[in-house]
Motif scaffolding. Structure first.
Motif, PDB file in Angstrom:
ATOM      1  N   GLY A   1       0.249  -1.059   0.000  1.00  0.00           N
ATOM      2  CA  GLY A   1       0.110  -0.181  -0.330  1.00  0.00           C
ATOM      3  C   GLY A   1       0.461   1.443   0.863  1.00  0.00           C
ATOM      4  N   GLY A   2       1.972   1.483   0.511  1.00  0.00           N
ATOM      5  CA  GLY A   2       3.066   2.539   0.998  1.00  0.00           C
ATOM      6  C   GLY A   2       3.247   2.483  -0.714  1.00  0.00           C
TER       7      GLY A   2
ATOM      8  N   PHE B   1       2.004   1.753  -3.689  1.00  0.00           N
ATOM      9  CA  PHE B   1       0.934   2.355  -4.628  1.00  0.00           C
ATOM     10  C   PHE B   1       0.364   4.076  -3.477  1.00  0.00           C
ATOM     11  N   HIS B   2       0.955   4.327  -2.455  1.00  0.00           N
ATOM     12  CA  HIS B   2       0.624   5.097  -2.290  1.00  0.00           C
ATOM     13  C   HIS B   2       1.198   6.167  -2.879  1.00  0.00           C
ATOM     14  N   TYR B   3       2.105   6.321  -3.402  1.00  0.00           N
ATOM     15  CA  TYR B   3       3.115   6.762  -4.235  1.00  0.00           C
ATOM     16  C   TYR B   3       3.656   6.672  -5.575  1.00  0.00           C
TER      17      TYR B   3
ATOM     18  N   PRO C   1       0.760   4.907  -8.601  1.00  0.00           N
ATOM     19  CA  PRO C   1      -0.205   4.527  -8.390  1.00  0.00           C
ATOM     20  C   PRO C   1      -1.181   3.314  -9.646  1.00  0.00           C
TER      21      PRO C   1
END
Length: 163
Positions: free
Chosen positions: A13-14, A16-18, A20
């Motif tokens: 998730g980290g 994908f935070h930066y 997408p």
């Protein structure tokens, strides 16, 4: 993405935070790699002789990159195709223009006429060498000879005179 997160020591998730998408991550990696390769601004106020030396080094750096990273050109082409499919080529156009400008300025410092046109031709030649390395991966390129010939054709043969 999971392997990248694990290697980086962060959650998926980290990542994908930066980033997408995998494409966004790949583009960032590619741009960073080309930045490391020397696609920064040409130093200002070089003498013609210094500009010649810098041009030789830049050509050598690019050819060495192709030689040492044979799959990168293929990766580059795949990413560009994705950008075309997404109708999102602006970053590619900006990167290309920046590189054309860098080479143009360098050629101008060398005293070469029509530096922008010759910069585009030089870049096309370097890209063609990269493409050739994909098409003929087992070819026995004479890398140092290629560097010398490209420098001779695009820089030496076009000099108006050296200070």
């Amino acid at each position: 993405m999971e392997q990248i997160a694990k290697t980086a020591g962060v959650s998926k998730g980290g990542v994908f935070h930066y980033y997408p998408s995998k494409y966004d991550l790949a583009m960032d990696c590619l741009i960073n790699r080309f930045e490391q390769m020397g696609t920064k601004d040409t130093p200002a106020n070089l003498t013609k002789e210094e500009a010649r030396t810098y041009a030789r080094e830049l050509i050598s750096l690019y050819i060495d990159f192709i030689k040492d990273n044979p799959m990168t050109m293929n990766f580059f082409l795949e990413l560009y195709q994705i950008a075309i499919d997404k109708n999102d080529t602006q970053i590619w156009e900006e990167f290309y223009e920046r590189f054309v400008q860098q080479i143009s300025v360098l050629m101008e410092m060398c005293g070469i006429e029509n530096p922008r046109t010759k910069a585009i031709l030089l870049m096309a030649t370097l890209d063609a060498v990269g493409l050739q390395s994909i098409i003929l991966p087992n070819s026995s390129f004479q890398w140092d000879e290629l560097k010398g010939e490209i420098f001779q054709v695009y820089i030496e043969n076009n000099l108006k005179g050296v200070d």
